[in-house]
Design an enzyme around this catalytic site. Structure first.
Site, mmCIF file in Angstrom:
data_model
loop_
_atom_site.group_PDB
_atom_site.id
_atom_site.type_symbol
_atom_site.label_atom_id
_atom_site.label_comp_id
_atom_site.label_asym_id
_atom_site.label_seq_id
_atom_site.Cartn_x
_atom_site.Cartn_y
_atom_site.Cartn_z
ATOM 1 N N GLU A 182 10.792 -8.289 -3.079
ATOM 2 C CA GLU A 182 11.274 -7.147 -2.369
ATOM 3 C C GLU A 182 10.870 -6.734 -1.178
ATOM 4 O O GLU A 182 9.492 -6.494 -1.006
ATOM 5 C CB GLU A 182 10.579 -5.955 -3.524
ATOM 6 C CG GLU A 182 11.590 -4.946 -3.833
ATOM 7 C CD GLU A 182 11.072 -3.723 -2.841
ATOM 8 O OE1 GLU A 182 11.844 -4.040 -1.613
ATOM 9 O OE2 GLU A 182 10.363 -3.034 -3.086
ATOM 10 N N CYS A 212 10.620 1.618 1.368
ATOM 11 C CA CYS A 212 11.106 0.391 1.868
ATOM 12 C C CYS A 212 12.654 0.806 1.840
ATOM 13 O O CYS A 212 13.703 0.311 2.642
ATOM 14 C CB CYS A 212 11.197 -0.670 0.984
ATOM 15 S SG CYS A 212 11.259 -0.381 -0.845
ATOM 16 N N LYS A 261 -2.259 -8.678 -7.103
ATOM 17 C CA LYS A 261 -3.307 -8.176 -6.005
ATOM 18 C C LYS A 261 -2.700 -7.075 -5.342
ATOM 19 O O LYS A 261 -1.644 -6.836 -4.809
ATOM 20 C CB LYS A 261 -3.378 -9.408 -5.004
ATOM 21 C CG LYS A 261 -4.357 -9.056 -3.933
ATOM 22 C CD LYS A 261 -4.424 -10.000 -2.688
ATOM 23 C CE LYS A 261 -3.224 -9.627 -1.794
ATOM 24 N NZ LYS A 261 -3.003 -8.369 -1.397
ATOM 25 N N TRP A 275 0.851 -1.395 -0.068
ATOM 26 C CA TRP A 275 -0.103 0.080 0.083
ATOM 27 C C TRP A 275 0.839 1.313 -0.097
ATOM 28 O O TRP A 275 0.366 2.292 -0.206
ATOM 29 C CB TRP A 275 -0.834 0.068 1.247
ATOM 30 C CG TRP A 275 0.041 -0.422 2.457
ATOM 31 C CD1 TRP A 275 -0.236 -1.899 3.051
ATOM 32 C CD2 TRP A 275 0.627 0.314 3.106
ATOM 33 N NE1 TRP A 275 0.797 -1.705 3.995
ATOM 34 C CE2 TRP A 275 1.284 -0.450 4.355
ATOM 35 C CE3 TRP A 275 1.271 1.709 3.219
ATOM 36 C CZ2 TRP A 275 2.082 -0.139 5.287
ATOM 37 C CZ3 TRP A 275 2.208 2.078 4.218
ATOM 38 C CH2 TRP A 275 2.681 1.301 5.313
HETATM 39 P P1 NAD Z 1 2.159 -6.841 6.506
HETATM 40 O O1 NAD Z 1 3.445 -7.921 6.582
HETATM 41 O O2 NAD Z 1 0.913 -7.370 7.188
HETATM 42 O O3 NAD Z 1 1.875 -6.534 4.975
HETATM 43 C C1 NAD Z 1 2.762 -6.237 4.027
HETATM 44 C C2 NAD Z 1 2.250 -6.348 2.823
HETATM 45 O O4 NAD Z 1 1.986 -7.571 2.250
HETATM 46 C C3 NAD Z 1 0.555 -5.712 2.693
HETATM 47 O O5 NAD Z 1 0.487 -5.189 1.419
HETATM 48 C C4 NAD Z 1 -0.185 -6.887 2.802
HETATM 49 O O6 NAD Z 1 -1.495 -6.704 1.940
HETATM 50 C C5 NAD Z 1 0.611 -8.134 2.286
HETATM 51 N N1 NAD Z 1 0.339 -9.364 2.573
HETATM 52 C C6 NAD Z 1 0.526 -9.586 3.920
HETATM 53 N N2 NAD Z 1 0.086 -10.878 4.046
HETATM 54 C C7 NAD Z 1 0.104 -11.534 2.844
HETATM 55 C C8 NAD Z 1 -0.051 -12.731 2.369
HETATM 56 N N3 NAD Z 1 -0.119 -13.900 3.280
HETATM 57 N N4 NAD Z 1 0.236 -12.963 0.910
HETATM 58 C C9 NAD Z 1 0.300 -11.739 0.156
HETATM 59 N N5 NAD Z 1 0.261 -10.715 0.340
HETATM 60 C C10 NAD Z 1 0.283 -10.491 1.789
HETATM 61 O O7 NAD Z 1 2.500 -5.513 6.987
HETATM 62 P P2 NAD Z 1 1.931 -3.871 7.014
HETATM 63 O O8 NAD Z 1 1.310 -3.835 8.320
HETATM 64 O O9 NAD Z 1 0.913 -4.026 5.896
HETATM 65 O O10 NAD Z 1 3.210 -3.225 6.568
HETATM 66 C C11 NAD Z 1 4.159 -3.309 7.642
HETATM 67 C C12 NAD Z 1 5.288 -3.980 7.312
HETATM 68 O O11 NAD Z 1 5.313 -4.274 5.791
HETATM 69 C C13 NAD Z 1 6.568 -2.616 7.245
HETATM 70 O O12 NAD Z 1 6.941 -2.581 8.496
HETATM 71 C C14 NAD Z 1 7.433 -3.125 6.017
HETATM 72 O O13 NAD Z 1 8.385 -3.924 6.613
HETATM 73 C C15 NAD Z 1 6.668 -3.890 5.454
HETATM 74 N N6 NAD Z 1 6.311 -3.201 4.176
HETATM 75 C C16 NAD Z 1 7.350 -3.224 3.127
HETATM 76 C C17 NAD Z 1 7.111 -2.677 1.911
HETATM 77 C C18 NAD Z 1 8.275 -2.486 0.956
HETATM 78 O O14 NAD Z 1 8.068 -1.582 -0.024
HETATM 79 N N7 NAD Z 1 9.160 -3.454 0.671
HETATM 80 C C19 NAD Z 1 5.840 -2.010 1.604
HETATM 81 C C20 NAD Z 1 4.784 -2.044 2.697
HETATM 82 C C21 NAD Z 1 5.059 -2.783 3.737
#
Ligand code: NAD
Length: 476
Positions: A250, A284, A175, A151
């Site tokens: 990533e 990130c 997705k 997101w």
């Molecule tokens: P999260 O780990 O719950 O989710 C991260 C992302 O993965 C979200 O977009 C979520 O929809 C997706 N996701 C979660 N479980 C999934 C699954 N089983 N299958 C497919 N997609 C799945 O964390 P969050 O609360 O949304 O974000 C917090 C952490 O996520 C941050 O602290 C950061 O470390 C990481 N993050 C990294 C990036 C990046 O650009 N690398 C982007 C967003 C979040």
């Protein structure tokens, strides 16, 4: 206020919603108010998307490079034309200032244009053989790809997820995040309006773990592409391993910034402070751990705090807002808890440290210094508007701190010593090292990490090659 569109799935170009499907609410992070309802794909929807992706691959793998490039180029043009409208949707659902949202649209358009060129440059090669024998290396599209985007960059993350596959001749089921669905849908609509056959790119939503488990269990999917957190990335790699699917991961980072006393400290501050608070730190490659040489420490810390306090925080739709709210409540709550823990562990608060207002998920640009290395913030990705500043004696100690964590995405360094720049290029463990600057990505440069930050690349020629397999044809 700009209008927020009606939300839907996109399966073979059909906009699907309702019909008894469960739905999730999408909220505006600046107000906490409901923007719309997002349908969840049923198991039958996902199976249908898989069958169509198989057809899409048959169609697109034989498309000429000119056809693929033409669609990407035209979609880039549409994205530029629609940038105001798409940026407004993006800001509504994600919170970042409009200026940043437009920049994201323009970067995505430039990426499509670059990939259009790469579609034509996936040449392969002929190997040296004696007369009567031949050996040719071909690059062919890997097959249907399942891609999951987060997101924090609702347009660019989706552009990266679909651009490489489309350039390479793959089909893709993407997705986007359920928290920021409309901007990704608008991006895919540009591709469809540019003439992409609708079987080639489909959009689904649902409970993330259910959708990924369903898609990755299918033998139709040949590759997983994921951007998100390291823990989720590790789970998804295990699911992909059941079928030995290829992966591009990533994942998170914890950007070290090495600031040497020989650098231009004012320039470092003027560059790194806006970089830190861009997208409220939810990036990130965000610069996070400021590893500062002793002789520059007090000046750097005080200059950072002064500039952080001057940042105008507000609704991203309002003129002059330099930083919007955090994108969701759990991110804001997590950050607040970790800041409190760091202070209880002995860190010094130099700026911010608290929520702003009662509506939405605003948090003040925060600067902490003198942090103990074992406090959670120094080890887990903060993913929010906080800079962590610590003092070090010299280069060896600073490099050791940069490499201390298992992450290795972007690293930054400020120094005017050429020999040192060369040493850092070899010694700092990162996918991208930025010296005397803040930009860790460019459409023509491979973007990706090492260690727990993942593997594989997006952007650059590598972003297209990652969607292809090499096949050697031996003759004679
Ligand atoms: P999260 O780990 O719950 O989710 C991260 C992302 O993965 C979200 O977009 C979520 O929809 C997706 N996701 C979660 N479980 C999934 C699954 N089983 N299958 C497919 N997609 C799945 O964390 P969050 O609360 O949304 O974000 C917090 C952490 O996520 C941050 O602290 C950061 O470390 C990481 N993050 C990294 C990036 C990046 O650009 N690398 C982007 C967003 C979040």
């Amino acid at each position: 206020m700009p209008e927020y569109p009606t939300l839907h799935l996109l399966i073979r170009g059909e906009k699907l919603a309702g019909d008894g499907r469960d739905a999730d609410t999408v909220c505006n992070p600046a107000t906490g108010e409901r923007l719309g309802d997002l349908p969840r794909a049923t198991a039958a929807d996902l199976d249908r998307a898989l069958g169509i992706a198989e057809q899409g691959f048959s169609r697109w793998r034989t498309a000429t490079a000119d056809e693929r490039a033409g669609v990407l180029t035209k979609a880039a043009g549409l994205l530029r034309e629609r940038q105001d409208e798409i940026a407004a949707i993006l800001t509504l659902e994600q919170g970042k200032p409009l200026r940043e949202a437009k920049g994201e649209c323009l970067y995505s358009a430039a990426l499509f244009e670059f990939y259009a060129g790469e579609a034509k440059r996936a040449y392969g090669r002929t190997l040296v053989r004696p007369a009567g024998k031949r050996a040719e290396v071909m690059y062919l599209p890997v097959g249907p790809i399942a891609a999951f985007a987060p997101w924090n960059f609702p347009v660019l993350n989706v552009a990266r997820k679909v651009g490489g596959p489309i350039a390479a001749g793959c089909s893709v089921i993407v997705k986007p995040s359920e928290e920021t669905p409309a901007a990704g849908l608008a991006l895919v609509q540009c591709l469809l309006d540019a003439g992409l056959p609708p079987e080639v790119c489909q959009v689904v939503f649902g409970v993330p773990a259910d959708v990924s488990e369903h898609l990755l269990a299918s033998p139709i999917i040949r590759k997983l592409s994921f951007t998100g957190s390291t823990p989720v990335g590790k789970q998804l790699v295990k699911l992909a391993a059941n079928d030995l699917k290829r992966t591009t991961m990533e994942l998170g980072g914890h950007g070290p910034v090495l600031v040497f006393a020989d650098s231009d400290i004012d320039k470092a501050l003027d560059t790194m402070v806006p970089a830190k608070f861009r997208n409220a730190g939810q990036v990130c490659v965000s610069p996070t751990r400021f590893i500062v040489e002793d002789a520059a420490y007090d000046r750097f810390r005080d200059g950072f705090a002064e500039r952080a306090k001057a940042i105008k925080v507000g609704n991203g739709l309002e003129d002059g807002s330099q930083m919007g709210p955090m994108a969701n409540e759990r991110g804001r709550d997590n950050l607040e808890r970790r800041i409190k823990a760091a202070m209880a562990d002995g860190a010094r608060l130099d700026a911010g440290g608290e929520r702003i207002g009662n509506a939405g998920f605003f948090f003040a640009p925060t600067v902490l210094s003198d942090l103990p290395l074992d406090t959670e913030l120094m080890n887990e990705e903060p993913f929010g508007p906080v800079a962590l500043i610590n003092r070090y004696a010299g280069e060896a100690e600073m490099i050791a701190e940069a490499n201390r964590l298992p992450y290795g995405l972007a690293a930054y360094a400020w120094t005017n010593d050429a020999a040192r720049r060369s040493r850092l290029a070899h010694e700092v463990e990162a996918g991208m090292l930025v010296i005397n600057g803040a930009s860790a990505s460019a459409v023509d440069a491979p973007f990706g990490g090492v260690k727990w930050s993942g593997h594989g690349h997006e952007d650059g020629a590598e972003g297209v090659l990652a969607c292809m397999v090499a096949k050697t044809v031996h003759e004679g």
